[in-house]
Scaffold this motif. Sequence first.
Motif, PDB file in Angstrom:
ATOM      1  N   ASP A   1       0.836  -1.207   0.000  1.00  0.00           N
ATOM      2  CA  ASP A   1       0.000   0.000   0.000  1.00  0.00           C
ATOM      3  C   ASP A   1       0.871   1.257   0.000  1.00  0.00           C
TER       4      ASP A   1
ATOM      5  N   ASP B   1       1.288   4.238  -2.830  1.00  0.00           N
ATOM      6  CA  ASP B   1       1.121   5.658  -2.484  1.00  0.00           C
ATOM      7  C   ASP B   1       2.344   6.449  -2.932  1.00  0.00           C
TER       8      ASP B   1
ATOM      9  N   GLU C   1      -2.994   9.804  -2.249  1.00  0.00           N
ATOM     10  CA  GLU C   1      -3.748   8.995  -1.265  1.00  0.00           C
ATOM     11  C   GLU C   1      -5.244   9.145  -1.496  1.00  0.00           C
ATOM     12  N   LYS C   2      -5.673  10.387  -1.738  1.00  0.00           N
ATOM     13  CA  LYS C   2      -7.096  10.658  -1.956  1.00  0.00           C
ATOM     14  C   LYS C   2      -7.573   9.914  -3.204  1.00  0.00           C
TER      15      LYS C   2
ATOM     16  N   ARG D   1      -6.326   7.229  -4.623  1.00  0.00           N
ATOM     17  CA  ARG D   1      -6.370   5.767  -4.399  1.00  0.00           C
ATOM     18  C   ARG D   1      -7.564   5.388  -3.553  1.00  0.00           C
ATOM     19  N   PHE D   2      -7.873   6.220  -2.563  1.00  0.00           N
ATOM     20  CA  PHE D   2      -9.012   5.948  -1.674  1.00  0.00           C
ATOM     21  C   PHE D   2     -10.327   5.960  -2.452  1.00  0.00           C
TER      22      PHE D   2
ATOM     23  N   LYS E   1     -10.514   3.112  -5.129  1.00  0.00           N
ATOM     24  CA  LYS E   1     -10.806   1.796  -4.552  1.00  0.00           C
ATOM     25  C   LYS E   1     -12.319   1.587  -4.499  1.00  0.00           C
TER      26      LYS E   1
ATOM     27  N   ASP F   1     -16.797   4.400   4.901  1.00  0.00           N
ATOM     28  CA  ASP F   1     -15.427   3.901   5.111  1.00  0.00           C
ATOM     29  C   ASP F   1     -14.832   4.583   6.343  1.00  0.00           C
TER      30      ASP F   1
ATOM     31  N   ASN G   1     -11.938   5.266   7.066  1.00  0.00           N
ATOM     32  CA  ASN G   1     -10.835   6.174   6.746  1.00  0.00           C
ATOM     33  C   ASN G   1     -11.302   7.460   6.079  1.00  0.00           C
TER      34      ASN G   1
ATOM     35  N   TYR H   1     -10.088  12.599   4.695  1.00  0.00           N
ATOM     36  CA  TYR H   1     -10.173  13.377   3.470  1.00  0.00           C
ATOM     37  C   TYR H   1     -11.247  14.453   3.587  1.00  0.00           C
TER      38      TYR H   1
END
Lengths: 230, 187
Positions: free
Chosen positions: B48, B52, B120-121, B123-124, B127, B181, B183, B187
């Motif tokens: 992961d 990133d 990161e945003k 990829r989040f 996903k 989510d 996480n 964001y």
Amino acid sequence: MKKDVQKKMDDYLAGKLNPKEKTSFEKEMEKDLDLQKSFKLEQDLSILGDPSLGDFYQKMQQAEKRSLPRRRKLWPYYIAVASVAAILLIVLVNPFTSSPAFNNYFETYPMVLSQRGENDQQALVQAYQNQDWKRARPLLEDWQAQEPNNELVQLYLGVVALGAKDIPAAIGQLQGLEQKVGNVQEQARWYLALAYWEKGDLSASKSLLEMIIQKKTYRHEQATDLLKRL
Amino acid sequence: MRSFQDEEIIEGLRNSDSRVIDYIYHEYLPKWLSLTKKMGGGEVDARDAFQDALLGMFVRLRKVEPFDLRVTFKTYLFAICRKQWAYKKRGNAKISYTDEDWNLEKMEDNSLFQALEEAEKYRFFRKHLDALGGKCKAILQLHFQKKNNQEIGQALDLSEAYVKKRKFLCKQALKEAIQKDPNFHQY
């Protein structure tokens, strides 16, 4: 979120609102914290439209996949087993499960305009009546998403899956309807019998046909005829 | 596999060259995984962090500000990986290297940290978009590329009315999944 609010947000972000509408929407956001949060998320989601980022991400995912430890290739063995099973199935299964015979018994369950109260009912009815399964299926799925408990929609989906020879999906849709006492149980039983027949599960098909004949329910005359064939 | 010099790697990343991306995975990922294993970390978090780092580097490289690689590519890559991994790892990690080796601040300016946040945003959110799958994913990808309903319908062989309805439902599903989510708060 309501559709009209989502539309206003989409139009705001696309710059399609006139100055008056834009000011009105901004004022609405000032008062509504949830709307502000939703708007922020909407803005952030636009990153998903970045083509170069998407392209790099795809390539990275492909490299990532290739970097995973490989398992021993078993697919040649699976293919060999599947081939033998297929040959046995063709040899042992009743030759009257071929498509032409199936088509003699398969007829769509009637769909009339009054059963669908939306603007795109014409498109659905037309596709369904023309047995255009590719067009009908997504429209029915859409209807089902809005009315998940509508048994008639589930029946239509089962019929469409059966017409498209997607037997697992047809059985999935029809089994529940056939087992439940409802408005379309008898109709579902007939189409489920056809699905099992097409699948090659003659025992299950016969069992349903016998039930239809005994109770003299939907398509019992055809059921009598089909049972003789089986 | 052909090897690349550090400058070629930087240029290849900037241009999304899949040969360079493959090379980075082939050459550096095993070393990174080995390092994190020695430090007591799991492979999932390590991979992961690696993703990133790569995506963050790409975002950084495409910015206007000039980029000057002042250390080896390996040192730079692992420093970014270490930073990302520090947030994700579970359990105790034994740091085998001095902090000096990992000091990102000496190697970069604010542009990289902003780029990492963006990566990161992406990829989040990606996903969750990928998890939708099928028609939903296809419709929304074109929507986020600012295609109108007619263009989406033509691209996917769907009616405009169907696209309009489905787009609304799919977007609601995407937003709901994202907001649920744990996480998401980051964001």
